[in-house]
Design a protein around this motif. Sequence first.
Motif, PDB file in Angstrom:
ATOM      1  N   LEU A 134      13.480  98.201 -10.348  1.00  0.00           N
ATOM      2  CA  LEU A 134      13.422  99.201  -9.284  1.00  0.00           C
ATOM      3  C   LEU A 134      11.994  99.687  -9.112  1.00  0.00           C
ATOM      4  CD1 LEU A 134      14.698 101.314  -7.317  1.00  0.00           C
ATOM      5  CD2 LEU A 134      15.002 102.792  -9.321  1.00  0.00           C
ATOM      6  N   ASP A 135      11.537  99.674  -7.871  1.00  0.00           N
ATOM      7  CA  ASP A 135      10.260 100.297  -7.541  1.00  0.00           C
ATOM      8  C   ASP A 135      10.577 101.572  -6.773  1.00  0.00           C
ATOM      9  OD1 ASP A 135       7.760 101.069  -6.796  1.00  0.00           O
ATOM     10  OD2 ASP A 135       7.183  99.185  -5.844  1.00  0.00           O
ATOM     11  N   ALA A 136      10.494 102.698  -7.446  1.00  0.00           N
ATOM     12  CA  ALA A 136      10.837 103.994  -6.842  1.00  0.00           C
ATOM     13  C   ALA A 136       9.604 104.871  -6.707  1.00  0.00           C
ATOM     14  CB  ALA A 136      11.888 104.691  -7.682  1.00  0.00           C
ATOM     15  N   ARG A 137       8.456 104.251  -6.537  1.00  0.00           N
ATOM     16  CA  ARG A 137       7.208 105.017  -6.546  1.00  0.00           C
ATOM     17  C   ARG A 137       6.929 105.743  -5.241  1.00  0.00           C
ATOM     18  NH1 ARG A 137       3.049 100.512  -8.086  1.00  0.00           N
ATOM     19  NH2 ARG A 137       4.385  99.383  -6.627  1.00  0.00           N
ATOM     20  N   CYS A 138       7.704 105.464  -4.202  1.00  0.00           N
ATOM     21  CA  CYS A 138       7.478 106.140  -2.926  1.00  0.00           C
ATOM     22  C   CYS A 138       8.809 106.284  -2.213  1.00  0.00           C
ATOM     23  CB  CYS A 138       6.487 105.351  -2.067  1.00  0.00           C
ATOM     24  SG  CYS A 138       7.064 103.692  -1.644  1.00  0.00           S
ATOM     25  N   ASP A 139       8.792 106.888  -1.014  1.00  0.00           N
ATOM     26  CA  ASP A 139      10.026 107.077  -0.262  1.00  0.00           C
ATOM     27  C   ASP A 139      10.706 105.750   0.044  1.00  0.00           C
ATOM     28  OD1 ASP A 139       9.781 109.796  -0.245  1.00  0.00           O
ATOM     29  OD2 ASP A 139       8.859 109.910   1.719  1.00  0.00           O
ATOM     30  N   ASP A 140       9.919 104.708   0.314  1.00  0.00           N
ATOM     31  CA  ASP A 140      10.486 103.402   0.629  1.00  0.00           C
ATOM     32  C   ASP A 140      10.706 102.625  -0.659  1.00  0.00           C
ATOM     33  OD1 ASP A 140      10.411 103.829   3.423  1.00  0.00           O
ATOM     34  OD2 ASP A 140       8.283 103.364   3.437  1.00  0.00           O
ATOM     35  N   ALA A 141      11.782 102.950  -1.363  1.00  0.00           N
ATOM     36  CA  ALA A 141      12.099 102.288  -2.621  1.00  0.00           C
ATOM     37  C   ALA A 141      12.464 100.828  -2.374  1.00  0.00           C
ATOM     38  CB  ALA A 141      13.248 103.011  -3.309  1.00  0.00           C
ATOM     39  N   ALA A 142      12.338 100.008  -3.413  1.00  0.00           N
ATOM     40  CA  ALA A 142      12.646  98.589  -3.290  1.00  0.00           C
ATOM     41  C   ALA A 142      13.202  98.076  -4.609  1.00  0.00           C
ATOM     42  CB  ALA A 142      11.399  97.804  -2.896  1.00  0.00           C
ATOM     43  N   LEU A 143      13.999  97.022  -4.509  1.00  0.00           N
ATOM     44  CA  LEU A 143      14.531  96.350  -5.687  1.00  0.00           C
ATOM     45  C   LEU A 143      13.940  94.948  -5.735  1.00  0.00           C
ATOM     46  CD1 LEU A 143      16.721  96.736  -7.988  1.00  0.00           C
ATOM     47  CD2 LEU A 143      18.148  95.242  -6.587  1.00  0.00           C
ATOM     48  N   TYR A 144      13.334  94.602  -6.884  1.00  0.00           N
ATOM     49  CA  TYR A 144      12.779  93.267  -7.070  1.00  0.00           C
ATOM     50  C   TYR A 144      13.766  92.399  -7.839  1.00  0.00           C
ATOM     51  CZ  TYR A 144       8.299  95.155  -5.548  1.00  0.00           C
ATOM     52  OH  TYR A 144       7.301  95.746  -4.821  1.00  0.00           O
ATOM     53  N   LEU A 145      13.858  91.125  -7.428  1.00  0.00           N
ATOM     54  CA  LEU A 145      14.796  90.184  -8.025  1.00  0.00           C
ATOM     55  C   LEU A 145      14.113  88.837  -8.223  1.00  0.00           C
ATOM     56  CD1 LEU A 145      17.357  91.056  -5.305  1.00  0.00           C
ATOM     57  CD2 LEU A 145      17.992  91.356  -7.682  1.00  0.00           C
TER      58      LEU A 145
END
Length: 202
Positions: free
Chosen positions: A118-129
Amino acid sequence: MEIKRTSDPVVDAGAIAEARSWCGLGSDTSEDATLRLLIKACTQDVEDYLRLPLVNQAYRILADRDEVGMRPADADAYASTFDLVLPLPLANVSAVSSVKAYDVDGVSTTLAGTDYALDARCDDAALYLNTGVLPLPLRKTECLELAVTAGVGASSTSVPAKFKALILRLVAFDFEHRGDDVNDADRCKVLETGAANRVIRL
């Protein structure tokens, strides 16, 4: 992409006490049941308006195959061992507790915690796979099912003052006008006092 709230935020004693004060009730606890309902409803209304989860709650996210993309070549070094990225439609995502992937036959594979990040470092979070851990080919629709937690903390004390004040302002409005035939525009004006803090998504 489909998002569904699967647990409601907890209404704690601190929030009830603050609502009493905003509604001019002082130490009178006779309306606590009503305030509890109003806090829950108004918190959800404020979160929906701001597009921003506040008190921690659980969500289920269903993503389609075309919403999973290749990691950009110019991406920073965070989670650099992963080659796919799924932008998440929620801000304040604090944890991903489960990821399931579905192949074209609808058979699910639950990914290990080391298979995603999980990249939760900003408002636009993302999941890496990683491509290698997915049951390819994935089905076209709802190929990924995520269980996530989003919010700034587990109780009202974690909510920034500007957001808490907006919730309490709306609670006080609804409490004052309970049973009245209220113009929706007047209630919207209360919500719109938080317009500067809305999360903008393109």
